[in-house]
Design a protein around this motif. Structure first.
Motif, PDB file in Angstrom:
ATOM      1  N   PRO A 220       0.842  -1.322   0.107  1.00 56.62           N
ATOM      2  CA  PRO A 220       0.018  -0.044   0.092  1.00 56.62           C
ATOM      3  C   PRO A 220       0.805   1.171   0.052  1.00 56.62           C
ATOM      4  N   GLY A 221       0.593   2.141  -0.873  1.00 57.48           N
ATOM      5  CA  GLY A 221       1.328   3.109  -1.150  1.00 57.48           C
ATOM      6  C   GLY A 221       2.909   3.156  -1.575  1.00 57.48           C
ATOM      7  N   GLN A 222       3.259   1.808  -2.082  1.00 58.68           N
ATOM      8  CA  GLN A 222       4.634   1.736  -2.680  1.00 58.68           C
ATOM      9  C   GLN A 222       4.652   2.037  -4.069  1.00 58.68           C
ATOM     10  N   PHE A 223       5.562   2.701  -4.665  1.00 56.27           N
ATOM     11  CA  PHE A 223       5.673   2.902  -6.061  1.00 56.27           C
ATOM     12  C   PHE A 223       7.215   2.519  -6.393  1.00 56.27           C
ATOM     13  N   GLU A 224       7.335   2.486  -7.968  1.00 55.46           N
ATOM     14  CA  GLU A 224       8.747   2.246  -8.240  1.00 55.46           C
ATOM     15  C   GLU A 224       9.023   3.309  -9.436  1.00 55.46           C
ATOM     16  N   VAL A 225      10.261   3.866  -9.892  1.00 55.22           N
ATOM     17  CA  VAL A 225      10.463   4.674 -10.892  1.00 55.22           C
ATOM     18  C   VAL A 225      11.837   3.741 -11.493  1.00 55.22           C
ATOM     19  N   ASN A 226      11.747   3.386 -12.547  1.00 57.11           N
ATOM     20  CA  ASN A 226      12.957   3.323 -13.463  1.00 57.11           C
ATOM     21  C   ASN A 226      13.774   4.255 -14.054  1.00 57.11           C
ATOM     22  N   LEU A 227      14.896   3.981 -14.102  1.00 56.79           N
ATOM     23  CA  LEU A 227      15.624   4.825 -15.038  1.00 56.79           C
ATOM     24  C   LEU A 227      16.116   4.120 -16.189  1.00 56.79           C
ATOM     25  N   PHE A 228      16.145   4.831 -17.297  1.00 57.82           N
ATOM     26  CA  PHE A 228      16.822   4.157 -18.515  1.00 57.82           C
ATOM     27  C   PHE A 228      18.150   3.756 -18.199  1.00 57.82           C
ATOM     28  N   HIS A 229      18.847   2.920 -19.144  1.00 60.32           N
ATOM     29  CA  HIS A 229      20.144   2.367 -19.074  1.00 60.32           C
ATOM     30  C   HIS A 229      20.995   3.614 -19.529  1.00 60.32           C
ATOM     31  N   ARG A 230      22.226   3.736 -18.945  1.00 60.22           N
ATOM     32  CA  ARG A 230      23.177   4.716 -19.126  1.00 60.22           C
ATOM     33  C   ARG A 230      24.512   3.784 -19.543  1.00 60.22           C
ATOM     34  N   ASP A 231      25.358   4.276 -20.541  1.00 64.22           N
ATOM     35  CA  ASP A 231      26.569   3.586 -20.970  1.00 64.22           C
ATOM     36  C   ASP A 231      27.484   4.198 -20.114  1.00 64.22           C
ATOM     37  N   ASP A 232      27.335   4.929 -19.073  1.00 68.09           N
ATOM     38  CA  ASP A 232      28.203   5.571 -18.232  1.00 68.09           C
ATOM     39  C   ASP A 232      27.860   5.272 -16.819  1.00 68.09           C
ATOM     40  N   ALA A 233      28.527   4.463 -16.297  1.00 61.94           N
ATOM     41  CA  ALA A 233      28.333   4.056 -15.028  1.00 61.94           C
ATOM     42  C   ALA A 233      28.250   4.822 -13.931  1.00 61.94           C
ATOM     43  N   LEU A 234      29.108   5.897 -14.063  1.00 60.90           N
ATOM     44  CA  LEU A 234      29.036   6.892 -12.920  1.00 60.90           C
ATOM     45  C   LEU A 234      27.911   7.601 -13.198  1.00 60.90           C
ATOM     46  N   ALA A 235      27.424   8.277 -14.251  1.00 63.94           N
ATOM     47  CA  ALA A 235      26.016   9.065 -14.504  1.00 63.94           C
ATOM     48  C   ALA A 235      24.989   8.056 -14.007  1.00 63.94           C
ATOM     49  N   ALA A 236      24.908   6.794 -14.381  1.00 58.93           N
ATOM     50  CA  ALA A 236      23.774   6.043 -13.893  1.00 58.93           C
ATOM     51  C   ALA A 236      23.728   6.013 -12.268  1.00 58.93           C
ATOM     52  N   ALA A 237      24.897   5.918 -11.765  1.00 59.45           N
ATOM     53  CA  ALA A 237      24.710   6.197 -10.141  1.00 59.45           C
ATOM     54  C   ALA A 237      24.244   7.481  -9.791  1.00 59.45           C
ATOM     55  N   ASP A 238      24.865   8.619 -10.399  1.00 60.72           N
ATOM     56  CA  ASP A 238      24.435   9.907 -10.212  1.00 60.72           C
ATOM     57  C   ASP A 238      22.872  10.240 -10.248  1.00 60.72           C
ATOM     58  N   ASP A 239      22.281   9.535 -11.283  1.00 61.99           N
ATOM     59  CA  ASP A 239      21.056   9.653 -11.573  1.00 61.99           C
ATOM     60  C   ASP A 239      20.243   8.891 -10.583  1.00 61.99           C
ATOM     61  N   ALA A 240      20.455   7.882  -9.819  1.00 65.69           N
ATOM     62  CA  ALA A 240      19.756   7.314  -8.687  1.00 65.69           C
ATOM     63  C   ALA A 240      19.844   8.334  -7.479  1.00 65.69           C
ATOM     64  N   ILE A 241      21.147   8.751  -7.283  1.00 70.22           N
ATOM     65  CA  ILE A 241      21.171   9.806  -5.970  1.00 70.22           C
ATOM     66  C   ILE A 241      20.243  10.744  -6.240  1.00 70.22           C
ATOM     67  N   LEU A 242      20.168  11.580  -7.508  1.00 73.02           N
ATOM     68  CA  LEU A 242      19.343  12.817  -7.819  1.00 73.02           C
ATOM     69  C   LEU A 242      18.173  12.430  -7.861  1.00 73.02           C
ATOM     70  N   LEU A 243      17.528  11.228  -8.197  1.00 71.16           N
ATOM     71  CA  LEU A 243      16.345  10.587  -8.133  1.00 71.16           C
ATOM     72  C   LEU A 243      15.548  10.469  -7.055  1.00 71.16           C
ATOM     73  N   ARG A 244      16.353  10.164  -6.121  1.00 70.06           N
ATOM     74  CA  ARG A 244      15.927  10.113  -4.747  1.00 70.06           C
ATOM     75  C   ARG A 244      15.676  11.395  -4.029  1.00 70.06           C
ATOM     76  N   ARG A 245      16.488  12.471  -4.383  1.00 71.52           N
ATOM     77  CA  ARG A 245      16.428  13.700  -4.014  1.00 71.52           C
ATOM     78  C   ARG A 245      14.976  14.339  -4.403  1.00 71.52           C
ATOM     79  N   LEU A 246      14.844  14.071  -5.737  1.00 68.77           N
ATOM     80  CA  LEU A 246      13.807  14.540  -6.454  1.00 68.77           C
ATOM     81  C   LEU A 246      12.526  14.123  -5.976  1.00 68.77           C
ATOM     82  N   ILE A 247      12.470  12.948  -5.721  1.00 68.03           N
ATOM     83  CA  ILE A 247      11.085  12.118  -5.384  1.00 68.03           C
ATOM     84  C   ILE A 247      10.906  12.665  -3.836  1.00 68.03           C
ATOM     85  N   ASP A 248      11.719  12.837  -3.130  1.00 72.26           N
ATOM     86  CA  ASP A 248      11.645  13.501  -1.624  1.00 72.26           C
ATOM     87  C   ASP A 248      11.255  14.860  -1.615  1.00 72.26           C
ATOM     88  N   GLY A 249      11.739  15.815  -2.673  1.00 73.26           N
ATOM     89  CA  GLY A 249      11.455  17.070  -2.720  1.00 73.26           C
ATOM     90  C   GLY A 249      10.121  17.141  -3.420  1.00 73.26           C
TER      91      GLY A 249
END
Length: 461
Positions: A220-249
């Motif tokens: 109940p009240g649980q959601f999931e957001v998926n991110l597209f693949h990146r061929d840049d591992a650093l950018a992919a992990a950056d995306d996840a950090i920033l997505l958490r901040r966005l969802i919270d904000g």
């Protein structure tokens, strides 16, 4: 036009060369009131500063000084003295530099604001290896030396909660009373929070985050957001950090809270961070999709490496005391060191798809884990398997919880001990990182061990 500390307007910065990010941002969006300088600490919690918008050019010109010891803070933001990197060193500053492409507007801010993600260096320019992003960068360099590029994407689960008192039990936006309510993949649950979820998607687009699917998950009240693949591992992990901040904000702007706590509700699914990874060769082809059995062999070896290093790396995948409550049978969170094809009960899943999309899905990490550390441990495990030709056990079919496979430890103390003694962790992250991370988690565990649970009062008082 506001003037920077060096006496030039933001518009005329760097006129003799290409326009820098600050100037390009000001041209596109105007000068913000503040720039939020964001530095993820060892726990993945964002630390940093507010810098006046008219001074934002100095972020690129001079860097931002922040104490090196920020990577010795526990999950409560307190100094862990046992790390030995605080006042005994003089608590020296490192120098943080912006990650290119991460200066973006903050749509949920009540005032015009921008944010930029940073990474830590020593004053002489050397990377500060207690910064998890720098650890991931080392693994990326190791892959590059072998002609390999990781292609990665994260999936993040979270709960929406009603506001409540700090420390109070969570109150999901849908009732958890009465008949168990999963309502998995419910379109009506998406519709119920369409304004909030659409604001999340709009904010992701404005920040250039490659958000893909949004689904209502298994609680109940649980959601999931998926991110597209990146061929840049650093950018992919950056995306996840920033997505958490966005969802919270965005959730806060709607009067709600979002939590990435691994197991907020005992009787319902936990929040996971699933990571999909494939590998490309120098030509850009997916090595797992090669013909003649070669792709299948490399896929097996990568999976074998993940299984062989899984227990050693568990503390990075499940870094919190609460996270071990998520690893229970039947919960879609793995409990065994297992792999299989199109099987969501195993730890490492091979999703269905064409040869060019062959990949591994790593399903262990909790949503609260540090994306850079999670991906670093995954890539290092895959590389270990490929380099050593590690063969995994046969892939499991059916319910993996019913198989007699080696178990992931459900106890944080065991994960800490395994991590602290691991040659693989020392080879991959260095002896000093292994020591600092282990003592931080040991102190965190000790704090929970000193706490008296409500159940104890109910039972013994």
């Amino acid at each position: 036009m506001p003037v920077s500390e060096r006496g030039r307007t933001v518009e005329d910065m760097d006129e003799t060369s290409q326009i820098d990010e600050a100037a390009a941002y000001a041209k596109a969006f105007g000068i913000p009131d503040i720039v939020e300088v964001l530095l993820p600490d060892t726990c993945g919690i964002l630390r940093g500063k507010w810098i006046p918008g008219h001074s934002m050019s100095k972020i690129w010109k001079s860097g931002v000084p922040i104490p090196l010891s920020i990577f010795g803070l526990d999950v409560w933001g307190c100094e862990v003295e046992a790390t030995g990197i605080h006042i005994e060193t003089g608590d020296k500053d490192g120098l943080c530099w912006p990650i290119p492409g991460t200066l973006k507007p903050v749509p949920w801010s009540p005032r015009p604001a921008a944010q930029v993600l940073m990474t830590m260096h020593l004053p002489d320019g050397a990377p500060w290896l207690l910064d998890p992003r720098q650890q991931l960068a080392r693994i990326v360099d190791r892959l590059a030396a072998r002609g390999l590029t990781a292609c990665a994407a994260f999936e993040l689960e979270f709960y929406l909660l009603k506001p409540g008192a700090e420390g109070a039990p969570p109150q999901p936006v849908f009732s958890t009373e009465g008949q168990p309510r999963q309502n998995m993949y419910s379109m009506t649950d998406l519709d119920a929070f369409a304004p909030l979820l659409h604001d999340m998607r709009t904010a992701a687009a404005s920040q250039g985050l490659p958000a893909d699917t949004v689904i209502s998950e298994a609680a109940p009240g649980q959601f999931e957001v998926n991110l597209f693949h990146r061929d840049d591992a650093l950018a992919a992990a950056d995306d996840a950090i920033l997505l958490r901040r966005l969802i919270d904000g965005v959730a806060r702007r709607h009067g709600l809270r979002a939590t990435f706590m691994a197991k907020p509700l005992l009787d319902f699914a936990g929040n996971g961070m699933h990571v999909h990874v494939s590998m490309k060769d120098r030509s850009g082809a997916n090595i797992f999709g090669q013909e003649g059995g070669e792709g299948e062999r490399l896929l097996r070896h990568a999976a074998g490496g993940l299984l062989a290093t899984m227990a050693d790396s568990l503390l990075m995948f499940v870094p919190s005391f609460n996270g071990y409550r998520r690893l229970v049978p039947g919960s879609y969170a793995p409990t065994g060191i297992t792999w299989g094809y199109d099987n969501r009960s195993v730890a490492v899943r091979v999703p269905n798809g064409p040869a060019e999309a062959m990949r591994l899905e790593h399903r262990i990490a909790g949503a609260e884990a540090h994306p850079h550390l999670v991906l670093a441990a995954i890539l290092a495990g895959m590389l270990e398997g490929i380099e050593a030709g590690i063969e995994p056990p046969p892939p499991l079919s059916g319910n993996a919880y019913d198989h007699d496979a080696p178990r992931l430890s459900p106890v944080m103390a065991e994960a800490i001990s395994r991590f602290a003694a691991s040659p693989f962790i020392e080879r991959t992250f260095g002896a000093e990182y292994r020591r600092v991370y282990a003592v931080m988690k040991q102190e965190e565990l000790a704090a929970f061990s000193r706490a008296i649970l409500p159940l104890e009062y109910d039972t013994y008082l």
